[in-house]
Enzyme design. Structure first.
Site, PDB file in Angstrom:
ATOM      1  N   GLU A  17      28.766  14.032 -20.895  1.00  0.00           N
ATOM      2  CA  GLU A  17      28.463  15.458 -21.008  1.00  0.00           C
ATOM      3  C   GLU A  17      28.475  16.144 -19.647  1.00  0.00           C
ATOM      4  OE1 GLU A  17      24.750  15.362 -23.188  1.00  0.00           O
ATOM      5  OE2 GLU A  17      25.792  15.424 -25.097  1.00  0.00           O
ATOM      6  N   ASP A  76      23.358  10.991 -31.963  1.00  0.00           N
ATOM      7  CA  ASP A  76      22.437  11.632 -31.020  1.00  0.00           C
ATOM      8  C   ASP A  76      21.154  12.074 -31.710  1.00  0.00           C
ATOM      9  OD1 ASP A  76      21.310  12.759 -28.829  1.00  0.00           O
ATOM     10  OD2 ASP A  76      22.602  14.525 -28.782  1.00  0.00           O
ATOM     11  N   GLU A  96      14.206  17.489 -31.133  1.00  0.00           N
ATOM     12  CA  GLU A  96      15.394  18.305 -30.887  1.00  0.00           C
ATOM     13  C   GLU A  96      16.099  18.687 -32.179  1.00  0.00           C
ATOM     14  OE1 GLU A  96      18.190  16.449 -28.251  1.00  0.00           O
ATOM     15  OE2 GLU A  96      19.726  17.977 -28.540  1.00  0.00           O
TER      16      GLU A  96
END
Lengths: 723, 723
Positions: free
Chosen positions: A310, A384, A412
């Site tokens: 990323e 993820d 998240e």
């Protein structure tokens, strides 16, 4: 005289409990409120009369302070420090096994297998006196034992004939803070970073101490202070002075400090022309830097590194491998006993293949090539931290490399700090999964705790959900996830029910009419959230960037694997990602029996069906419904279950404090609204592919699809909005 | 029975005070701890036996809750609600003047001049019973009276024969929050924004209530939730729902909500081609938007606007004047009773003349042209909240326009929340300054309170220093600045000593051996800080952008008036900004007698010398020293005085709680280090112009100038680092 004092204290706490005890959640599970049940109070008071703490180290002083604070609060009497360690009724003797006092009571203690961080809690009779001994090889074990004894009382366990021996199943029990130096927290939903860098090193916030206490109480012994999307500034001397101050504050509580290392730091801080790990100048730079750190922090833990993922820099920028990058840092840390934790969360910017396969593809070939002070840290699942994922195929696939587990405690993808989601069941689902890489019972837990492949170095990390909100975690129930993570890192054999009950008892009440309904809520909560967000193996259909709310319609972005359509692949025929041998072949990364199960449309657990299969809308599910009808039912069931959570919570009204009761009520209302949006958005969106009506027994969404697609969440927390 | 309860409560609080009362600063000055002095406790208990609150409005319910909480805590007895309003010994009767209960005790109350928000507190004897009456025209006055009574007890004042009549000197007593929607706070040093936008509107944080309580306790009745560097998103319906929830939470406490209006919002939110205030479409847009707001918030206060300043959009973008911009918004708000507060803090991007002159040049010609629901809000000084500035020349210069005072409570230029600086003396210095615009005694206070020019609409704003730190303001003593601002906005005739003493008594202790040293510290603190930062009228020599630490060397930036050299103008001959008639002529903006004083090298107060004059290094100061020697002495004296603060604080060790004692000690250490940097950097830098040695009696700085010039403060709080 003692009686009188005892009366006064009792009175104080009884009155205080009803009159003004503020319950803003700051105390976490370390509330130490007066025991309300007279029977228990009297019994414990009979059993505990005085404390002997042998030794004066900062850790033992912290243990002494804690046990006195805890006992005074719980028992409502002032439990004195004994003037000598000689037997007396109700004495608690704490110390190292090697200390004279402990030897006196437990002459055979040397043979107790407590390990470095473990402890024993043992009732010992000498003559007519009954003494409780808390003993450990090291000071920190004594501290852990003290917290254990307090927990027994907090949860109303008998102290009769104690014979407890505890030692952690995992060596490195670690929080990962994704905290930036400007105090924003990536994926943080509980305010902002605890670390007030500007006021460090001089100003030691009481929260640093209370943070350390809370961690020590559940055995967490390591913390990474900074974001894996790393900032080289943390390695400057100015900041290392600040880190040193935090390390000094945490040290008495057995907590080692780690930092994230930005791979390009030599360039950014000292203008080196390269950060190539094979370049001698670069190696020297890191050697010097590490030495500098250890001069300030002699027990510094090491570096956590996110490299070539990323957009983060890494060895691949210089044509080098993860191995070469990790080993270069490992060499620098090795002389000081430091550790490199290298994250396996990598996927190529060019998206060459199924993202779920990439970590395995990249790291499995490197097995056995890392230095012996390197961990590879693997997320629980291959994508993820989705609401549900299968276990990561790397577990069991790198027998020569110690793999650290990376769980995400911060929510998240699970409703931020607004949704009540107890994560222990998610953690356990992964830990208990059988990789079958070495036959049966090759569980993920046994990979992580080292027993499967005989690793003595073991670790488990949790991405922290802690911020500067008064209640630390934003949602009163989010505290349970910090707690559960620590407890499982210590002992993954604990059940989620056991952990929930402990936590409820310490955090809310020991009354069964609180424990039972709240435990039911917690145990059901994760599955409820999966149902209204991503049932049946759906994944990665959340909002862009902030990851808040549903957005299964995301497509045509600059990289395919950051879209939603890449993952759900809904079309007129069906929905789901074919990862079988007819598709991306990701199943082949699992051991053959597991691969076979996941590959089979029949044997694959329905909870993971659309993770591994592209399934016809008309496919008949175990319920007898078609896939489409089942999908709808799951979404509606999820939302209905939030109403059930709300109703169940109402049962504890008046049985827990008003402030937290109101907080949870307000948050459940918000959760219900957001769950409804998830349901309606997803059902309406997928309907554009299935072309089938929502089953008649289910109500129609309040708005058309366009309404949900137009919802925006500017300034949703957890990301920097100026990025 | 009452006796017994009383005993129990007393006991509870005595024990609690010594055992576990946590003093993390959250309670602010509303601590309500048990009165330690037996004499006072007994006296008050004799005088207070029961409470009668006449009425059921949310405000009166809040008042009832507060008085009970306060009295129970302070007196350590449960003060019951009376079952009837009939006379009984020790009854406190609260209610509106028009209520039967109050009329019964104060039949002439109608004639009391309490004004809309004022109140009376009156001892009334009926037969053998002595009753205390708290009465007001409006509910909020009753609430204010309740806080006043509690303050009397908190500060150990006699309740004998009370005859108090209070009414505010200023109508709009307002906090300005510079809070962004991502919860960063521009120039905020106490954590991040209190407003948790993501969890609003459903989740009402207890802090919102406690924020409102704290404000009401000092009479603050208005709050601007958002940054003057405004974000149009706050005006979307999604956000207005959240604002509505906050307004609902604050309303019982008499606090009206205002928002900042981004002038270009019609373009940004609804794609209008222009934001020209004379464009009918634009006018209609604002009319609609305002109507929308009032539908949600019927008592919405209005807009605060920063226009055409530091990059903010405004009417000048369309060739229109501030008048035309303000009046357009005023027209939209007028039907609903709303107000426009238009900031005079403007200066041209092209820097055509002395920045200190620009607000006056721009606004004075507009006097008399604004609609009658417009305020012009003027900062206390003509530059920007420097440690010391002369009063702003606009005060007294716009007699036909109500001018609001804008103070800065947050310490942007005064050491953030690390330095102990009591701002009341700064506020008073400005308020007491005599503009002499209408002869003698035309003080700034009289401009602001409307008495000078017969304005009935008056206001005072303070840029808030409040964040989500547990203690609200970052520094325990920064709470005093919030407190002092509120008290002065209510009554600017109070002295700084009086306010400090009230605050110390409520916040720390009623013991003289705490009050006296702490008051001395507070009273001296502002001058101390001026000395080590910007003595003798120096200004604007702080660090770039973050404004932390000294940087008198800043030059050659894209605009001259953001540099330091622009302001200090040091050269080989001397130092200071000539604003006399031989220089920028800024003095001419003051009334002639004031201008004459400031213009004269002899008459100009030395505290402002270098603000108005470029002075020779050899100039002989009142001390007999040369300017250079005096400058050095001031800097050294400032730092030495911080040591004095540290020593004085040590005197209260053991007399205040440990946690806050330690906090202040740690912060004073940091302040000392930073003050030393200020001193050394400035003295060494200015020495490069004076070419003279530091006077021999003063020690030499520890490092050469280059060391200080190389100090950087990455991630200093209060600005967005990704800007």
């Amino acid at each position: 005289m003692l009686q009188k004092t005892s009366f006064l204290f009792a009175l104080y706490f009884v009155v205080s409990a009803t009159v003004c005890r503020s319950e803003n959640g700051y105390e976490l599970w370390l509330r130490y409120h007066l025991i309300a049940e007279e029977k228990w109070r009297d019994t414990y008071r009979q059993q505990i009369k005085a404390i002997w703490m042998e030794g004066q180290s900062p850790t033992l002083l912290a243990a002494a302070t804690e046990i006195q604070k805890g006992l005074n609060g719980l028992l409502g009497i002032s439990v004195p420090r004994a003037s000598q360690a000689l037997p007396q009724k109700g004495l608690i003797v704490c110390g190292k096994i090697s200390s004279p006092a402990v030897q006196n009571y437990l002459p055979n203690a040397d043979r107790l297998r407590t390990g470095a961080e473990g402890y024993v809690i043992q009732t010992v009779r000498q003559g007519k006196n009954t003494v409780i001994v808390i003993a450990a090889q090291q000071d920190v074990g004594v501290l852990y034992g003290v917290f254990h004894l307090l927990r027994l009382i907090q949860t109303r366990q008998s102290l009769h004939n104690l014979s407890i021996a505890e030692s952690p199943k995992i060596q490195l029990r670690m929080l990962n803070h994704w905290d930036n130096l400007d105090r924003t927290v990536e994926r943080g939903y509980a305010g902002f970073s605890l670390w007030n860098w500007h006021k460090l090193p001089n100003y030691i916030d009481q929260r640093y101490i209370d943070y350390a206490r809370a961690n020590a109480s559940i055995g967490i012994n390591a913390t990474v202070l900074t974001n894996v999307n790393a900032n080289a500034h943390i390695l400057t001397d100015d900041y290392l002075r600040k880190v040193e101050a935090l390390a000094n504050a945490f040290r008495p509580y057995g907590i080692k400090v780690f930092l994230t290392a930005r791979f390009s730091a030599p360039i950014e801080l000292d203008k080196l022309p390269t950060a190539d790990p094979l370049d001698p100048q670069v190696q020297q730079w890191w050697n010097r830097k590490v030495k500098e750190i250890y001069q300030r922090i002699p027990d510094f833990g090491g570096f956590l590194v996110k490299a070539n993922s990323e957009g983060q820099p890494g060895p691949q920028n210089y044509g080098r491998s993860h191995k070469e990058g990790a080993n270069m840092l490992a060499n620098a840390l090795q002389p000081f006993g430091g550790t490199v934790i290298w994250r396996a969360f990598v996927y190529d910017n060019n998206v060459p293949e199924d993202r779920a396969k990439q970590a395995y593809s990249e790291f499995k070939p490197l097995d056995g090539t890392f230095h012996n002070n390197v961990f590879v840290q693997v997320k629980n699942g291959p994508i993820d931290f989705q609401p549900r994922e299968p276990f990561h195929p790397l577990f069991g696939a790198m027998p020569q490399t110690p793999l650290m587990m990376e769980f995400q405690i911060t929510q998240e993808y699970l409703g931020y700090s607004t949704h009540l989601v107890y994560l222990s069941t998610l953690f356990k689902e992964v830990l208990d999964a059988d990789t079958q890489t070495t036959g049966k019972n090759a569980t993920v837990a046994r990979v992580v705790d080292g027993t499967l492949n005989n690793h003595s170095r073991t670790g488990m990390a949790g991405v922290a959900n802690i911020g500067n909100d008064i209640n630390w975690c934003g949602h009163p129930f989010a505290q349970a996830n910090w707690y559960a993570f620590g407890r499982l890192a210590w002992n993954h054999a604990l059940t989620s029910e056991e952990i929930a009950e402990e936590w409820i008892r310490m955090t809310f009440s020991n009354q069964p009419d609180v424990i039972e309904p709240v435990k039911k809520m917690m145990m059901a909560s994760h599955e409820i959230t999966v149902n209204y967000m991503t049932p049946l193996g759906l994944h990665h259909i959340m909002g862009w960037s902030h990851h808040h709310g549903p957005a299964p319609w995301i497509k045509d972005k600059h990289r395919a694997d950051w879209t939603s359509v890449y993952y759900h692949k809904a079309d007129s025929a069906g929905i789901g990602f074919d990862r079988t041998l007819t598709g991306s072949k990701a199943v082949a990364q699992y051991a053959p029996p597991v691969a076979e199960t996941f590959s089979s449309l029949e044997k694959c657990p329905e909870a993971l069906l659309l993770w591994f299969h592209h399934v016809s809308w008309k496919h008949r599910m175990k319920s007898g419904r078609t896939l489409w009808a089942e999908l709808c039912h799951r979404y509606y069931q999820g939302v209905d279950s939030v109403q059930w959570l709300q109703q169940t919570w109402q049962q504890v009204k008046g049985k827990v404090d008003e402030e937290r009761f109101a907080q949870v009520s307000m948050l459940l209302k918000q959760q219900y609204e957001e769950a409804t949006i998830w349901r309606d958005a997803c059902v309406l969106y997928f309907q554009t592919f299935s072309k089938q009506p929502i089953p008649a027994e289910l109500p129609i969404p309040a708005h058309p699809l366009g309404h949900y697609m137009n919802l925006t969440y500017p300034y949703a927390p957890g990301i920097k909005w100026d990025w």
